[in-house]
Design an enzyme around this catalytic site. Structure first.
Site, mmCIF file in Angstrom:
data_model
loop_
_atom_site.group_PDB
_atom_site.id
_atom_site.type_symbol
_atom_site.label_atom_id
_atom_site.label_comp_id
_atom_site.label_asym_id
_atom_site.label_seq_id
_atom_site.Cartn_x
_atom_site.Cartn_y
_atom_site.Cartn_z
ATOM 1 N N GLN A 128 0.881 -1.173 0.000
ATOM 2 C CA GLN A 128 0.000 0.000 0.000
ATOM 3 C C GLN A 128 0.912 1.214 0.000
ATOM 4 O OE1 GLN A 128 -3.575 -0.495 0.071
ATOM 5 N NE2 GLN A 128 -2.933 -2.603 -0.347
ATOM 6 N N GLY A 183 -11.890 3.206 3.466
ATOM 7 C CA GLY A 183 -10.941 2.272 2.849
ATOM 8 C C GLY A 183 -9.980 2.940 1.880
ATOM 9 N N HIS A 184 -9.031 2.155 1.381
ATOM 10 C CA HIS A 184 -8.003 2.704 0.492
ATOM 11 C C HIS A 184 -8.598 3.168 -0.839
ATOM 12 C CE1 HIS A 184 -7.002 -1.682 -0.910
ATOM 13 N NE2 HIS A 184 -8.271 -1.490 -0.796
ATOM 14 N N ASN A 185 -8.039 4.272 -1.331
ATOM 15 C CA ASN A 185 -8.423 4.838 -2.621
ATOM 16 C C ASN A 185 -9.859 5.351 -2.671
ATOM 17 O OD1 ASN A 185 -6.151 2.689 -3.338
ATOM 18 N ND2 ASN A 185 -6.125 4.273 -4.904
ATOM 19 N N SER A 238 -11.943 2.201 -2.975
ATOM 20 C CA SER A 238 -12.135 2.804 -4.293
ATOM 21 C C SER A 238 -13.533 3.350 -4.531
ATOM 22 C CB SER A 238 -11.791 1.817 -5.421
ATOM 23 O OG SER A 238 -10.443 1.419 -5.309
#
Lengths: 354, 354, 354
Positions: free
Chosen positions: C200, C241-243, C261
């Site tokens: 990450q 969460g990521h992105n 995302s």
């Protein structure tokens, strides 16, 4: 970001043990999905399903399988497994990591009775008496590790993590910031409307290669152990109750809650915000969809959804039927009128009203 | 675990004020359920319902009621209340606790204006000006207590807890690691699509004998107080909004969220992941099943479930009826065909289609 | 609370630029709702709907609109926008704030390579190498800011907040205690039943005027950025969460979870405990009711509810229809009997059973 590393397509193909076609001098600085990639970005096609989207992608370089063929104007790198290769690419492109500097920071408090092989203990960290910290483990600033706890080798405890006393952590375990391991389980005896605390004298065992997300909480057992099995990955804000037993290689997405004494067997996958009540057995390979709640044991291999969690296809069928219900009510009304007409015509008088 | 204490059956019976039958020299090192207990383990039978399972248990010693009779080959201890007695046993078997060493740790920052009767302030703790910490209270490493806050006697603030300014904490309160008490409530005024912060100038009052779980958050009031009543027990990762008023002896399981200005009266029990919207009154003794959401007031004594939360039996009946719905659709189709046959036979032409 | 400021009705009217009627010497010490207000308390009437409740209120002073007329025995202050004015009143009545004292506390560890314009770095805080902290920003005790991170001007990082390396935080951002910004996203590649970590290597960008609640977690991107847009307000225990890409001026209530995302456009409002699965687009101005789960994109402007989230009115209609289902089963049974009677009378023998 001036510290962003880069790599050329040719060099990357070499490192990945793959072959490239196209412009080997192309410089890659980032990784992104087919839709979001730009000229200095690598993207990848892990399955033929994504081929149609590849043609529209602006990605400068594409990682593809050995068999995959694309128009010759694209720069591609052929590898055995693009999904695995993209992990390696991310490692090559990672900025220099933010490691704890070697040594025990002068502001860290490490008990003289602790056995610390690690030489990376950050500022304001605390390591209690009788505790062991293995070689290669990084303890970031503000971490608390209680007495008589064992932390294995090559672990990472990110800032402000709390691991209480008598807990056992294996090797290569990563615990993200503000997570709590080993707080008391939640157990009270109800007597005369009051709640008497049941002592929580057990512990937690976190096996090798586990990852625990930021702000998650894993409670110690009332007696015995709460166990997180080897290779299990736990996301942020997850609650693991006392005496829970999680077997190897499970995936637990953010905000799940698993109540006391329940057990997850191997390779269970929980979507986000799933709840599991106490004393259940969730079988090997079970998958539970996000926001579901398990209220009874689930046999090996099932895919379930809903509250209470039920077979996934059954749940979707029931959901669809609920959506149709208002229409069926209308049909029943119409049918009732038709029956009434028939009764009038035939001269039948029903002895019951509808 | 070499530091695990042990006790013989005879000594234990003596300490519990009970009587034993069988082998008084048996050594007990742990407590477990009937199924999980082994020869050096004590288990207990709190209700006659568990008697059948006792015969198969491998427990070395069983705690039972005074009236309970078991085969003479078992070692049993008769006591008035086995559930209470097992709590005492857990205390006897608890390893030495991990207490904060006496004194104020040299790395702790305690304001010269603070009144600290406690002599157990851990490393890197912070106690602000005008703050009082009562005798017998343990402040673990990394705890932050803001200005003009009052912490009572015999409390435990586990590592990295944050209690902000002007909060009042009673006696014997336990706050688990990484919990937050007194952060700003979440209040904004919407004007022209932007959000203007409403100042949160109130505070939090946590009464005696409350327990607050790891990584939970209890917000301060906009104005006035957010209150947690005496004896209420709150599990991990729970959210308590601003101006919430929780009365005495409630139980709130992990990951519940209670929105602003709602009120729980006495002895309310919330299962895990329950949501309660703002400005509701949840009556005395109400029980809300796990993952339910309350969207309206709930009268005293109700047992509710679902989203929106409704009477428990009604919810279960509705759930069951949804499962039957696909079958009833089939029956309605069949009945429609029968009516059509009748209409053809009778010569009736419906003026509306089904 | 001896440090509670107070103000007279006349002085308050002057400061608010309003006009008062009644007793200008009345002293105001608190703000409360119409129901809870007492003689030394101010309340407010933001809309004519609340007028009937005002007559029963014991509030000493009422903030009302310019047009609003109340009985002459009440002390009132007329202002253009009572909802806005009450925010100002709360500021006047706020006890002295608990600010970080000027200077870098001697126990704080600030890297010699950091650029710290702020002069308010609390005890046991940590600021990594290459990191910038803007003027007017307060870093409370126990905060960790990793390497090469940028924190803007006039921010507040409450105690024990963790912001990891290479994160960008704008101006006037408030991060509440124990929140985590920039921990690794949760991404693994499944191979042979095991989980291989996907690096990450991305970061988080938090724009100006954002607020992040206590114990919330915002993950860094796999590659690229996780973004929280200007003016967005995030409550406690929220998972991002990521992105994820969140646009400007959104409101996200406690315990929501937004998976990798996904994207929220402008002015989205999420009730508490909402879940959003990965890779969705939630359109401008969308409102999602508490405890709902979005499983597909939601177009601009929709108000949705349920799991899966659907149009709010449709959801309520379906819920109501489920409640009626048991009654309709009874009607279908009755109708079946009537058809059977008709069949008997007409002499029709159905060739299929119901």
């Amino acid at each position: 970001m001036s510290d962003q590393p880069s790599i050329t397509a040719a060099e990357l193909a070499h490192r990945l043990g793959g072959t490239f076609k196209g412009d080997g001098t192309r410089v890659i600085r980032a990784v992104a999905t087919l839709e979001q990639a730009g000229p200095d970005t690598l993207s990848w096609i892990g399955s033929p399903d994504f081929l149609p989207r590849a043609s529209k992608s602006k990605a400068g370089v594409l990682l593809v399988t050995e068999e995959c063929s694309l128009p010759t104007d694209r720069t591609v790198i052929h590898v055995a497994d693009p999904d695995v290769a993209v992990c390696e690419v991310l490692e090559y492109l990672a900025p220099p990591p933010d490691r704890v500097p070697p040594g025990v920071h002068p502001t860290a408090i490490v008990s003289p009775n602790a056995v610390v092989e690690s030489t990376a203990i950050g500022a304001h960290a605390y390591v209690g008496p009788g505790t062991t910290v293995g070689a290669g483990t990084q303890i970031y600033p503000g971490v608390y590790v209680g007495a008589r706890t064992t932390i294995g080798r090559d672990c990472v405890l990110w800032p402000n993590v709390v691991v209480r006393e008598r807990v056992t952590i294996g090797d290569r375990v990563v615990i993200h910031p503000n997570a709590t391991v080993g707080a008391d389980g939640f157990g009270y005896l109800q007597r005369d409307g009051r709640h008497r605390k049941i002592p929580q004298i057990g512990t937690v065992v976190v096996e090798d290669d586990v990852e625990i997300g930021a702000n998650s909480a894993i409670d110690r057992a009332r007696s015995g152990v709460t166990r997180i099995g080897r290779g299990t990955k736990i996301d942020n804000l997850v609650q693991i109750g006392h005496n829970v037993d999680i077997d190897e290689d499970c995936i637990i997405i953010a905000q799940c809650g698993i109540a006391g004494s329940s057990s997850l067997r191997r390779n269970v996958m929980l979507g986000g915000q799933v709840g599991i009540i106490d004393h259940l057995r969730i079988g090997n390979g079970v998958q539970i969809a996000a926001k579901s709640m398990a209220t009874s044991d689930i046999p090996d291999g099932r895919v379930v959804r809903g509250n209470p969690a039920t077979d996934n296809r059954r749940f979707l069928r029931e959901q669809a039927s609920v959506r149709k219900f208002p229409g069926w009510v209308e049909r029943l009304r119409t049918l009732t009128r038709r029956v009434q007409r028939l009764e009038e015509k035939v001269g039948d008088t029903p002895n019951e009203a509808t």
